[in-house]
Motif scaffolding. Sequence first.
Motif, mmCIF file in Angstrom:
data_model
loop_
_atom_site.group_PDB
_atom_site.id
_atom_site.type_symbol
_atom_site.label_atom_id
_atom_site.label_comp_id
_atom_site.label_asym_id
_atom_site.label_seq_id
_atom_site.Cartn_x
_atom_site.Cartn_y
_atom_site.Cartn_z
ATOM 1 N N ALA A 1 -7.152 2.862 7.481
ATOM 2 C CA ALA A 1 -8.368 3.090 6.535
ATOM 3 C C ALA A 1 -8.515 1.849 5.527
ATOM 4 N N TYR A 2 -7.552 1.314 5.060
ATOM 5 C CA TYR A 2 -7.886 0.419 4.254
ATOM 6 C C TYR A 2 -8.112 -0.940 4.757
ATOM 7 N N ASN B 1 3.964 4.770 6.719
ATOM 8 C CA ASN B 1 2.615 4.604 6.511
ATOM 9 C C ASN B 1 2.156 5.825 6.968
ATOM 10 N N ILE B 2 1.709 6.737 6.029
ATOM 11 C CA ILE B 2 1.442 8.203 6.410
ATOM 12 C C ILE B 2 0.110 8.217 6.797
ATOM 13 N N THR B 3 -0.553 9.145 7.464
ATOM 14 C CA THR B 3 -1.964 9.433 8.052
ATOM 15 C C THR B 3 -2.696 10.045 6.949
ATOM 16 N N TYR C 1 -4.178 14.035 2.520
ATOM 17 C CA TYR C 1 -4.789 15.112 1.905
ATOM 18 C C TYR C 1 -4.117 16.268 1.750
ATOM 19 N N MET D 1 -7.636 19.178 10.400
ATOM 20 C CA MET D 1 -7.700 17.533 10.609
ATOM 21 C C MET D 1 -8.920 17.264 11.132
ATOM 22 N N LEU E 1 -13.846 7.996 2.550
ATOM 23 C CA LEU E 1 -13.169 9.245 2.414
ATOM 24 C C LEU E 1 -14.195 10.495 2.302
ATOM 25 N N PRO E 2 -14.026 11.525 2.875
ATOM 26 C CA PRO E 2 -14.919 12.654 2.855
ATOM 27 C C PRO E 2 -14.593 13.402 1.357
ATOM 28 N N LEU F 1 0.941 -1.244 0.091
ATOM 29 C CA LEU F 1 0.094 -0.010 -0.097
ATOM 30 C C LEU F 1 0.859 1.186 0.073
ATOM 31 N N ARG G 1 -12.408 4.297 -0.760
ATOM 32 C CA ARG G 1 -12.783 5.609 -1.152
ATOM 33 C C ARG G 1 -14.135 6.232 -0.695
ATOM 34 N N ASN H 1 -6.467 10.665 13.909
ATOM 35 C CA ASN H 1 -5.946 10.842 12.699
ATOM 36 C C ASN H 1 -5.315 9.581 12.148
ATOM 37 N N ILE H 2 -6.079 8.645 11.713
ATOM 38 C CA ILE H 2 -5.764 7.265 11.250
ATOM 39 C C ILE H 2 -4.736 7.261 10.093
ATOM 40 N N THR H 3 -4.072 6.037 10.240
ATOM 41 C CA THR H 3 -3.214 6.024 8.858
ATOM 42 C C THR H 3 -3.741 5.429 7.535
ATOM 43 N N LEU H 4 -3.318 5.523 6.356
ATOM 44 C CA LEU H 4 -3.914 4.960 5.201
ATOM 45 C C LEU H 4 -4.175 3.507 5.406
ATOM 46 N N GLU H 5 -2.971 2.576 5.960
ATOM 47 C CA GLU H 5 -3.092 1.466 6.143
ATOM 48 C C GLU H 5 -4.565 1.189 7.001
ATOM 49 N N GLU I 1 -4.468 12.409 7.035
ATOM 50 C CA GLU I 1 -4.542 13.870 7.032
ATOM 51 C C GLU I 1 -3.266 14.254 6.061
ATOM 52 N N LEU J 1 -11.458 16.611 8.662
ATOM 53 C CA LEU J 1 -11.252 15.290 7.860
ATOM 54 C C LEU J 1 -11.756 14.025 8.758
ATOM 55 N N ARG K 1 -8.094 10.712 -4.181
ATOM 56 C CA ARG K 1 -8.255 9.444 -4.473
ATOM 57 C C ARG K 1 -7.360 8.863 -5.567
#
Lengths: 68, 68
Positions: free
Chosen positions: B52-53, A46-48, A53, B1, B67-68, A4, B64, B46-50, A50, B4, A64
């Motif tokens: 969220a996935y 592993n970025i946030t 965005y 933040m 996501l806002p 990811l 997606r 503020n969670i990470t991309l990982e 925020e 979001l 996206r």
Amino acid sequence: MKDLAKKFGHNLRGTRRDKGISQDKLALLADIDRSYVGRIERGEVNITLEKAYQLAEVLECDVRELLP
Amino acid sequence: MKDLAKKFGHNLRGTRRDKGISQDKLALLADIDRSYVGRIERGEVNITLEKAYQLAEVLECDVRELLP
């Protein structure tokens, strides 16, 4: 996680280059350290949400587009 | 933040409820603490991309959509 982060980094680098923006400029505009931009693009962090965005905003694209 | 994280949390809660999944079950399946699910849904973290996935995968939806 690796996959990811690597794909996000790849997309970020591609979008950044398409827009003719250097890592230095992206780091400056996104208010993050230049070396951190490099680590993000190499998929090492592993970025946030925020941060994702924030980067998308600087690159003037929808977050996206950066997502795998 | 704040905004979001709040919007993501709102979307997460809505999708979870639509699928009839409790916070406990989501936490269990996503392998995260139940109280953390609550904090995410309230927009307190503020969670990470990982992450969220991970949550999207459990809810069997595209990240997606959250996501806002």
